[in-house]
Design a protein around this motif. Sequence first.
Motif, PDB file in Angstrom:
ATOM      1  N   ILE A  33      55.762  46.840  40.354  1.00 57.44           N
ATOM      2  CA  ILE A  33      55.523  46.583  38.931  1.00 57.44           C
ATOM      3  C   ILE A  33      56.004  45.196  38.542  1.00 57.44           C
ATOM      4  CG2 ILE A  33      56.179  47.284  36.598  1.00 57.44           C
ATOM      5  CD1 ILE A  33      56.280  50.170  37.643  1.00 57.44           C
ATOM      6  N   ALA A  34      57.182  44.807  39.028  1.00 57.40           N
ATOM      7  CA  ALA A  34      57.713  43.477  38.712  1.00 57.40           C
ATOM      8  C   ALA A  34      56.773  42.388  39.211  1.00 57.40           C
ATOM      9  CB  ALA A  34      59.098  43.315  39.333  1.00 57.40           C
ATOM     10  N   ALA A  35      56.239  42.581  40.425  1.00 54.54           N
ATOM     11  CA  ALA A  35      55.295  41.608  40.974  1.00 54.54           C
ATOM     12  C   ALA A  35      54.027  41.542  40.124  1.00 54.54           C
ATOM     13  CB  ALA A  35      54.952  41.969  42.414  1.00 54.54           C
ATOM     14  N   GLU A  36      53.541  42.695  39.669  1.00 55.99           N
ATOM     15  CA  GLU A  36      52.347  42.737  38.820  1.00 55.99           C
ATOM     16  C   GLU A  36      52.595  42.000  37.499  1.00 55.99           C
ATOM     17  OE1 GLU A  36      49.104  45.046  38.916  1.00 55.99           O
ATOM     18  OE2 GLU A  36      49.475  44.046  40.838  1.00 55.99           O
ATOM     19  N   LEU A  37      53.812  42.131  36.981  1.00 53.26           N
ATOM     20  CA  LEU A  37      54.146  41.503  35.698  1.00 53.26           C
ATOM     21  C   LEU A  37      54.610  40.054  35.850  1.00 53.26           C
ATOM     22  CD1 LEU A  37      53.954  44.477  34.849  1.00 53.26           C
ATOM     23  CD2 LEU A  37      56.000  44.156  33.469  1.00 53.26           C
ATOM     24  N   GLY A  38      54.841  39.616  37.105  1.00 51.65           N
ATOM     25  CA  GLY A  38      55.295  38.257  37.340  1.00 51.65           C
ATOM     26  C   GLY A  38      56.716  38.005  36.909  1.00 51.65           C
ATOM     27  N   VAL A  39      57.583  39.023  37.067  1.00 49.04           N
ATOM     28  CA  VAL A  39      58.981  38.885  36.675  1.00 49.04           C
ATOM     29  C   VAL A  39      59.886  39.242  37.848  1.00 49.04           C
ATOM     30  CG1 VAL A  39      58.492  39.401  34.262  1.00 49.04           C
ATOM     31  CG2 VAL A  39      59.118  41.264  35.811  1.00 49.04           C
ATOM     32  N   GLU A  40      61.155  38.853  37.741  1.00 47.88           N
ATOM     33  CA  GLU A  40      62.145  39.177  38.769  1.00 47.88           C
ATOM     34  C   GLU A  40      62.770  40.526  38.468  1.00 47.88           C
ATOM     35  OE1 GLU A  40      66.381  37.416  40.568  1.00 47.88           O
ATOM     36  OE2 GLU A  40      65.219  36.273  39.078  1.00 47.88           O
ATOM     37  N   LEU A  41      62.950  41.343  39.502  1.00 46.67           N
ATOM     38  CA  LEU A  41      63.569  42.653  39.341  1.00 46.67           C
ATOM     39  C   LEU A  41      65.061  42.562  39.610  1.00 46.67           C
ATOM     40  CD1 LEU A  41      63.285  45.750  38.951  1.00 46.67           C
ATOM     41  CD2 LEU A  41      62.973  45.910  41.438  1.00 46.67           C
ATOM     42  N   ASN A  42      65.867  42.960  38.639  1.00 51.50           N
ATOM     43  CA  ASN A  42      67.313  43.057  38.798  1.00 51.50           C
ATOM     44  C   ASN A  42      67.719  44.508  38.587  1.00 51.50           C
ATOM     45  OD1 ASN A  42      68.124  40.163  39.056  1.00 51.50           O
ATOM     46  ND2 ASN A  42      67.105  40.043  37.075  1.00 51.50           N
ATOM     47  N   ASP A 196      51.811  47.475  29.979  1.00 49.44           N
ATOM     48  CA  ASP A 196      51.842  46.734  31.243  1.00 49.44           C
ATOM     49  C   ASP A 196      52.307  47.634  32.389  1.00 49.44           C
ATOM     50  OD1 ASP A 196      50.974  44.445  30.014  1.00 49.44           O
ATOM     51  OD2 ASP A 196      52.968  43.549  29.827  1.00 49.44           O
ATOM     52  N   ILE A 197      53.309  48.465  32.131  1.00 53.97           N
ATOM     53  CA  ILE A 197      53.821  49.356  33.169  1.00 53.97           C
ATOM     54  C   ILE A 197      52.772  50.398  33.546  1.00 53.97           C
ATOM     55  CG2 ILE A 197      55.485  51.214  33.599  1.00 53.97           C
ATOM     56  CD1 ILE A 197      57.565  49.523  32.135  1.00 53.97           C
ATOM     57  N   ASP A 198      52.137  51.000  32.549  1.00 58.69           N
ATOM     58  CA  ASP A 198      51.106  52.000  32.839  1.00 58.69           C
ATOM     59  C   ASP A 198      49.943  51.390  33.613  1.00 58.69           C
ATOM     60  OD1 ASP A 198      52.414  54.153  31.734  1.00 58.69           O
ATOM     61  OD2 ASP A 198      51.451  53.975  29.770  1.00 58.69           O
ATOM     62  N   LYS A 199      49.576  50.163  33.277  1.00 55.16           N
ATOM     63  CA  LYS A 199      48.505  49.482  34.007  1.00 55.16           C
ATOM     64  C   LYS A 199      48.929  49.220  35.444  1.00 55.16           C
ATOM     65  CE  LYS A 199      44.636  47.336  34.696  1.00 55.16           C
ATOM     66  NZ  LYS A 199      43.370  48.126  34.840  1.00 55.16           N
ATOM     67  N   ALA A 200      50.170  48.802  35.648  1.00 56.32           N
ATOM     68  CA  ALA A 200      50.674  48.553  37.002  1.00 56.32           C
ATOM     69  C   ALA A 200      50.709  49.842  37.822  1.00 56.32           C
ATOM     70  CB  ALA A 200      52.061  47.917  36.939  1.00 56.32           C
ATOM     71  N   LEU A 201      51.101  50.949  37.196  1.00 57.10           N
ATOM     72  CA  LEU A 201      51.098  52.233  37.898  1.00 57.10           C
ATOM     73  C   LEU A 201      49.681  52.649  38.284  1.00 57.10           C
ATOM     74  CD1 LEU A 201      53.696  54.297  35.801  1.00 57.10           C
ATOM     75  CD2 LEU A 201      53.965  53.497  38.164  1.00 57.10           C
TER      76      LEU A 201
END
Length: 220
Positions: A33-42, A196-201
């Motif tokens: 999901i983080a990759a789909e959104l273009g963000v870093e996962l912490n 965005d999360i639902d789309k990534a899922l």
Amino acid sequence: MVTSADWPPYEWHLIENGEDKIVGFDIAIAEYIAAELGVELNITDMDFDGLIPAVSTGKADIIMAGMNPTPERSESVDFSDIYILETDVVMVRAEDAEKYSTLEGIENMKWATQKATVQEDFIKETYPESYLQSVGQWGTAILSLKTGKVDGILMVDAVAEQYVKQNPGLSTFAISDGKEEYAIALHKDNVSLLKDIDKALENLKQDGSYDKLYQQYFTK
């Protein structure tokens, strides 16, 4: 992201080359999901009962920790689409499996489970007179079971299977055919992130990544 990393195969700590990492099915999905959104996962690990307060107060963006989207929780956080179904089982000492295989046996059981979970709610509602040890970490419950302080632990099947593998002398049995639904929790009214999360899922399942991750973490 916040999680409670004592829930294999969903999330757990792995020491690899001297480095302590949190890994698992939920973690892999969060990374996708983080990759789909273009963000870093912490990722921050904490007790399960601290997860919703962390998101509802803005200290974290999402929760992935095998969390059920119950009506009570939905008063504090919003939930994504469901990403997996699970079944509850009771973990007991193998030597006591027959003793607790009947309804009467279960009613006399001393229980342990994790705080703020649907399993805790189930025990309180179904066996209100029974002893219940509610713990922050599953390791405490396992120790209580192995040392005889409690007779059974209620948890989901896939997780119980991992703990049985790690602790010879324990076994499980089902007490219900009901299914649990797991979803991602996030701050209320964050409509943009929820979409965005639902789309990534959805993409995760459509491109075959979900099936690969499921095979990796649940069919070993």
